[in-house]
Write a protein that holds these residues in place. Structure first.
Motif, PDB file in Angstrom:
ATOM      1  N   ASP A 440       0.848  -1.193   0.000  1.00 50.26           N
ATOM      2  CA  ASP A 440       0.000   0.000   0.000  1.00 50.26           C
ATOM      3  C   ASP A 440       0.889   1.250   0.000  1.00 50.26           C
ATOM      4  N   THR A 441       0.698   2.128  -0.992  1.00 53.53           N
ATOM      5  CA  THR A 441       1.546   3.318  -1.128  1.00 53.53           C
ATOM      6  C   THR A 441       1.136   4.453  -0.207  1.00 53.53           C
ATOM      7  N   THR A 442      -0.014   4.319   0.476  1.00 58.14           N
ATOM      8  CA  THR A 442      -0.552   5.466   1.227  1.00 58.14           C
ATOM      9  C   THR A 442      -0.117   5.502   2.688  1.00 58.14           C
ATOM     10  N   TYR A 443       0.638   4.486   3.132  1.00 60.59           N
ATOM     11  CA  TYR A 443       1.126   4.493   4.511  1.00 60.59           C
ATOM     12  C   TYR A 443       2.297   5.464   4.661  1.00 60.59           C
ATOM     13  N   PRO A 444       2.457   6.071   5.837  1.00 60.56           N
ATOM     14  CA  PRO A 444       3.659   6.887   6.075  1.00 60.56           C
ATOM     15  C   PRO A 444       4.857   5.984   6.333  1.00 60.56           C
ATOM     16  N   VAL A 445       6.048   6.525   6.138  1.00 61.10           N
ATOM     17  CA  VAL A 445       7.258   5.722   6.270  1.00 61.10           C
ATOM     18  C   VAL A 445       7.457   5.227   7.704  1.00 61.10           C
ATOM     19  N   ASN A 446       6.895   5.909   8.705  1.00 65.17           N
ATOM     20  CA  ASN A 446       7.113   5.538  10.106  1.00 65.17           C
ATOM     21  C   ASN A 446       6.072   4.573  10.663  1.00 65.17           C
ATOM     22  N   THR A 447       5.199   4.045   9.804  1.00 66.12           N
ATOM     23  CA  THR A 447       4.165   3.139  10.302  1.00 66.12           C
ATOM     24  C   THR A 447       4.758   1.833  10.826  1.00 66.12           C
ATOM     25  N   ASN A 448       4.101   1.270  11.830  1.00 63.09           N
ATOM     26  CA  ASN A 448       4.472  -0.060  12.330  1.00 63.09           C
ATOM     27  C   ASN A 448       3.524  -1.127  11.822  1.00 63.09           C
ATOM     28  N   LEU A 449       2.555  -0.726  11.000  1.00 60.00           N
ATOM     29  CA  LEU A 449       1.569  -1.666  10.464  1.00 60.00           C
ATOM     30  C   LEU A 449       2.129  -2.397   9.251  1.00 60.00           C
ATOM     31  N   ASN A 450       1.516  -3.527   8.933  1.00 53.42           N
ATOM     32  CA  ASN A 450       1.917  -4.290   7.752  1.00 53.42           C
ATOM     33  C   ASN A 450       1.303  -3.639   6.514  1.00 53.42           C
ATOM     34  N   ILE A 451       2.135  -3.164   5.601  1.00 55.69           N
ATOM     35  CA  ILE A 451       1.620  -2.445   4.433  1.00 55.69           C
ATOM     36  C   ILE A 451       1.277  -3.384   3.272  1.00 55.69           C
ATOM     37  N   PHE A 452       1.570  -4.684   3.411  1.00 53.27           N
ATOM     38  CA  PHE A 452       1.432  -5.596   2.270  1.00 53.27           C
ATOM     39  C   PHE A 452       0.037  -6.190   2.190  1.00 53.27           C
ATOM     40  N   LYS A 453      -0.543  -6.128   0.991  1.00 55.37           N
ATOM     41  CA  LYS A 453      -1.897  -6.613   0.730  1.00 55.37           C
ATOM     42  C   LYS A 453      -1.925  -8.069   0.268  1.00 55.37           C
ATOM     43  N   LEU A 454      -0.831  -8.501  -0.336  1.00 55.17           N
ATOM     44  CA  LEU A 454      -0.783  -9.861  -0.869  1.00 55.17           C
ATOM     45  C   LEU A 454       0.663 -10.316  -0.966  1.00 55.17           C
ATOM     46  N   ILE A 455       0.898 -11.579  -0.625  1.00 52.82           N
ATOM     47  CA  ILE A 455       2.194 -12.219  -0.820  1.00 52.82           C
ATOM     48  C   ILE A 455       1.929 -13.578  -1.439  1.00 52.82           C
ATOM     49  N   CYS A 456       2.487 -13.828  -2.621  1.00 53.84           N
ATOM     50  CA  CYS A 456       2.262 -15.127  -3.274  1.00 53.84           C
ATOM     51  C   CYS A 456       3.413 -15.410  -4.227  1.00 53.84           C
ATOM     52  N   CYS A 457       3.385 -16.580  -4.850  1.00 51.54           N
ATOM     53  CA  CYS A 457       4.383 -16.947  -5.853  1.00 51.54           C
ATOM     54  C   CYS A 457       3.726 -16.959  -7.235  1.00 51.54           C
ATOM     55  N   ILE A 458       4.496 -16.595  -8.257  1.00 51.88           N
ATOM     56  CA  ILE A 458       3.998 -16.675  -9.633  1.00 51.88           C
ATOM     57  C   ILE A 458       4.957 -17.526 -10.448  1.00 51.88           C
ATOM     58  N   PRO A 459       4.483 -18.116 -11.543  1.00 53.19           N
ATOM     59  CA  PRO A 459       5.359 -18.950 -12.382  1.00 53.19           C
ATOM     60  C   PRO A 459       6.375 -18.088 -13.135  1.00 53.19           C
ATOM     61  N   PRO A 460       7.514 -18.651 -13.519  1.00 48.97           N
ATOM     62  CA  PRO A 460       8.471 -17.930 -14.375  1.00 48.97           C
ATOM     63  C   PRO A 460       7.797 -17.516 -15.682  1.00 48.97           C
ATOM     64  N   ASN A 461       8.289 -16.443 -16.281  1.00 43.99           N
ATOM     65  CA  ASN A 461       7.793 -15.912 -17.560  1.00 43.99           C
ATOM     66  C   ASN A 461       6.406 -15.277 -17.464  1.00 43.99           C
ATOM     67  N   TYR A 462       5.927 -15.029 -16.244  1.00 33.24           N
ATOM     68  CA  TYR A 462       4.656 -14.319 -16.078  1.00 33.24           C
ATOM     69  C   TYR A 462       4.859 -13.014 -15.316  1.00 33.24           C
ATOM     70  N   GLN A 463       6.088 -12.463 -15.430  1.00 34.39           N
ATOM     71  CA  GLN A 463       6.369 -11.234 -14.723  1.00 34.39           C
ATOM     72  C   GLN A 463       5.560 -10.065 -15.300  1.00 34.39           C
ATOM     73  N   LEU A 464       5.302  -9.099 -14.461  1.00 33.54           N
ATOM     74  CA  LEU A 464       4.585  -7.902 -14.861  1.00 33.54           C
ATOM     75  C   LEU A 464       5.548  -6.939 -15.562  1.00 33.54           C
ATOM     76  N   SER A 465       5.094  -6.289 -16.639  1.00 32.04           N
ATOM     77  CA  SER A 465       5.910  -5.258 -17.295  1.00 32.04           C
ATOM     78  C   SER A 465       5.026  -4.111 -17.740  1.00 32.04           C
ATOM     79  N   LEU A 466       5.478  -2.892 -17.479  1.00 37.94           N
ATOM     80  CA  LEU A 466       4.766  -1.693 -17.910  1.00 37.94           C
ATOM     81  C   LEU A 466       5.504  -0.999 -19.054  1.00 37.94           C
ATOM     82  N   LEU A 467       6.595  -1.586 -19.543  1.00 39.53           N
ATOM     83  CA  LEU A 467       7.414  -0.981 -20.576  1.00 39.53           C
ATOM     84  C   LEU A 467       7.163  -1.605 -21.940  1.00 39.53           C
TER      85      LEU A 467
END
Length: 472
Positions: A440-467
């Motif tokens: 989550d990009t909206t947390y302040p840098v000093n937060t003690n909360l968990n900022i992550f919404k999802l943690i998982c594994c993906i297969p090779p060759n399925y990486q995200l690209s915006l370029l």
């Protein structure tokens, strides 16, 4: 009508049309061979060499003798209207087409689009050195000397009654009076982010308003002045710098505590730059009173792709004369005690910079008990939640085998109300596993909360690209 306006390309033909249009025919009539050769060398050095990437594949050109270019109209009114050698507020626009354009067939949008290489604009200034204004390459078609990934935006080009859609990142060349390399980079940076992300377009007049007490010709801008121009015009940017390097010569100075080993400094700044580049966000690198714009990287990640409006840095680094070139991170951030300032595009309401977010990622890696030595590479990307959800839906492909609980986590995240932008991380492990973290990009840098919404594994060759992938 359009067929009659398309002509076979040659360097000589383009030179003649430029001279005809800008009343420079005395150059063509020069009888002194030495002086004539000097003029053609200038034409080659300051126009042809810059656009050789485009004209190498060019078969045909179409020339618009008068084209309204907003930036030139501003520059003309600020300076050139008051000169004795330039009285035209219109530029010349030259369109380039490949051999795929078959003039024996009827012309339509599809045929033009399949063969369109891009265009340039030329200022009506009687000096080849100052003539080139914009280079607008069509990266949907153009090749490059190395397989590369660069950021592009969609642009519609109008030629007569035709509309050609291209993928581009416009290059702008300074005029050296109103605009120098710093202003040129602001123009390129802002033109792209305005089209791509609807950020405010910074005009030449906006820059001049900041510099209204500075005389012409412009002496350029400091990094601080560039930053203030972006922020005063409401253009969201982050600011980073290459940390000072520990050097034996510094050991008796009061600044020694600021120094860090070169490789550590290089890795630190490279990780920051990579995060913005992978996010499709341009980076201005201000170094030793020269400025370049980083817009991508080669496929093997050994080099950055940069625009260098004056060509001075690329010429010194690699002997390149083109508007675009490749440099390594060591060339961009050399082992010396110079400070390199980075101005990086970002988005409003993204409250964690690349450097700050990377700290959260490192903490999460520790929480997951993954040894740093087991991670071969890391990618951090800022992404719009619409694009992220579209990508996550693609992972629900039946051919991809996920554990049921991971699939449900992905579905839950797709259906959840999320911030406009999120941080997305791929951790490449040495056993070919790819772990994804979404923060989550909206947390302040000093937060003690968990900022992550999802943690998982993906297969090779399925990486995200915006370029955009540019092939060799």
């Amino acid at each position: 009508m359009i067929k009659e306006s398309i002509h076979k390309y040659s360097d000589e033909y383009l030179c003649k049309k430029i001279c005809d249009n800008f009343n420079l025919n005395d150059i063509l009539l020069l009888t002194d061979e030495f002086e004539r050769n000097i003029q053609f060398e200038l034409y080659n050095d300051y126009i042809l060499s810059k656009i050789r990437l485009i004209i190498n594949d060019c078969m045909y050109i179409l020339i618009e003798n008068e084209y309204t270019e907003a930036i030139w109209k501003e520059i003309f009114s600020i300076h050139y209207a008051h000169t004795s050698y330039c009285n035209n507020n219109k530029v010349m626009r030259v369109h380039f087409f490949s051999k795929e354009l078959n003039l024996n067939n009827d012309i339509n949008n599809d045929i033009l689009t399949q063969s369109y290489l891009g265009y340039i604009t030329l200022r009506p200034v009687p000096d080849f050195n100052l003539m080139l204004s914009f280079v607008v390459p069509n990266w949907s078609i153009l090749k490059y000397k190395e397989d590369s990934y660069i950021m592009t935006c969609e642009k519609i080009v109008h030629i007569f009654s035709y509309k050609i859609q291209i993928k581009t990142f416009s290059f702008y060349s300074q005029d050296s009076v109103v605009t120098t390399c710093a202003q040129a980079d602001i123009i390129m940076f802002s033109t792209y982010t305005n089209i791509k992300y609807n950020h405010k377009l910074i005009k030449v007049s906006d820059i001049q308003e900041y510099m209204k007490y500075s005389p012409l010709p412009s002496k350029g801008l400091t990094a601080k002045e560039m930053l203030e121009i972006f922020r005063s015009n409401g253009s969201p940017v982050d600011y980073h710098l290459k940390k000072k390097i520990k050097d034996k010569r510094m050991k008796h100075t009061k600044h020694k505590e600021e120094g860090i080993p070169y490789n550590e400094s290089l890795n630190h700044i490279t990780n920051i730059v990579d995060s913005y580049i992978e996010s499709g966000l341009p980076v201005i690198a201000y170094k030793a009173k020269h400025v370049v714009l980083i817009i991508g990287h080669t496929k093997n990640r050994r080099h950055y792709i940069i625009y260098d409006d004056s060509g001075a840095f690329l010429k010194k680094a690699n002997g390149e004369d083109s508007f675009i070139g490749m440099v390594s991170n060591r060339q961009l951030f050399p082992n010396n005690n110079e400070t390199t300032y980075l101005i990086c595009a970002t988005h409003g309401r993204v409250y964690l910079t690349a450097e700050e977010y990377d700290g959260f990622v490192d903490e999460e890696i520790e929480n997951l008990d993954i040894p740093q030595s087991f991670i071969s590479r890391k990618r951090n990307i800022i992404i719009d939640n619409v694009d992220l959800k579209s990508y996550l839906r693609s992972l629900l492909n039946p051919d991809l085998k996920f554990e049921e609980y991971i699939k449900q986590d992905i579905i839950d995240l797709i259906n959840k109300n999320l911030p406009h932008y999120l941080w997305y991380t791929e951790l490449f492990l040495k056993d070919n596993t790819i772990i994804v973290l979404i923060g989550d990009t909206t947390y302040p840098v000093n937060t003690n909360l968990n900022i992550f919404k999802l943690i998982c594994c993906i297969p090779p060759n399925y990486q995200l690209s915006l370029l955009t992938h540019i092939t060799k």
